[in-house]
Design an enzyme around this catalytic site. Sequence first.
Site: not given
Length: 495
Positions: A231, A268
């Site tokens: 990710e 994120c």
Amino acid sequence: MPYPDASLEAIDTICNNAWMAFHEFRLMSLKRRADFMRAIARRLDNADAALLKTAMEETHLPEARLRSEKTRTVFQLTSYAAACERGAWLDARIDTTHTDKNTVIPDLRKTLTPLGPVVVFGASNFPFAYSTAGGDTACAFAAGCPVIVKGHPAHAATSQMVADIILEAARETNMPEHVFAHVHGSSFEVGKALVEHPRVKAVGFTGSFAGGKQLWDWANARPEPIPVFSEMGSINPVFLFPEKLKNATKEIAEMYAASVTTSVGQFCTNPGLIVGVESKELDQFIELLGEGIAQTPPAAMLHPGIAKAYAEKRQTALSQQSVTEVAESRNTSEGAQGIATIATAPASAFLSNPVLHQEVFGPYSIVVRCADLTEMHLLVLKLEGQLTASLMATEQDILHNPALVESIKNIAGRFIMNGVPTGVTVALSMQHGGPFPATTDSRFSAVGADGIKRFARPVCYQGWPDSLLPDELKNANPLGIWRTVNDVLTREAIQ
């Protein structure tokens, strides 16, 4: 206390030991795996103040945030343990032997089997939930895979303390020796050696695009390529539709001022791009958003490396042609590192300048002004893959713009209406992933029990006697799990 980098010899031993442990751990029942995970959760939940104190010193995160994150990590472990035991993730499929048009179809039974030792790279911004005992580790254990964690050097002591908790839980529950290992390393060589070792069969990573892409490249260059579930970040675009913005300008501005700056923007899922259509409502939104940002005091970021990268990328973004700074933190203080910032630019500048597409990891966002919804659609078609995409829209906004809405959906893993992307709920229905470059494999989620499937592969048993099949495929269904039998979802035994 500094920790030396693991030597190449030590890494070789650790990986070989994990491979030996795999052959025992993979055969352990779902219940035993789940009991191990619950033991980790109990010990982490009961960890004394020293763990939080260490984490606070290493990350600059406040105690309340760290307590909340530790609680989330405990929940991840227990909820994934429950999912492991339920067995639905095995996706058991059975087609019993039958005759079709005079052809005998064999007995076919499919389940998931663990991949092997998994290397997990700790994340800088989540010392608990995405690090040593975080979601990747929990999913790998649930799948039946030993785990080797490379602790993040920015919170090495915290990582080591959590690693000790996992090792204690492994001993308590009589897990195979070497089912878990923890290594330190600030050099690329440690990560490279782990990814390239032939006994390692998968990698989990949360962090920067550069870091995740490098791991992916190493893994794919191996004689036996392995999956890397990275990710790698996202600018998480937010689209302001006209009717909704007209009806809730102040509400949306306040909502996003908070979302951009929470935890100094170090998520994120931080909304780094906000897109609207030129109007007096958009002008008012930008003004109100700027006021909220100006009132947010700067704060220390996770570690000097992140603070330095934020300052440099922020300055680079602001220096681009046609970019105007709207507001920044008004109350500066000595030593503060993360200056909250809002900028704005016309869509033409965004469309022609790839620099503006890049993530500025921290409390920064740019508002892009489109001439109309047609230009907004053009912008969407130029956007890269994202973890999330958010629509601030009424139902009429959605119904009147189906092609635009569909294009936005196609670039993201989580599609949000009238909310913020920050805050990722741990649930089976959560999707935390998205098209490249947000992640290296958009088919999987890094949050929620579906993430277990990342560390397993399908195997079909053809013509095997019932007594030799794994429990999840036996006629009697001794695990009592849901299975698809002859195209029917059921928990019933096969007669």
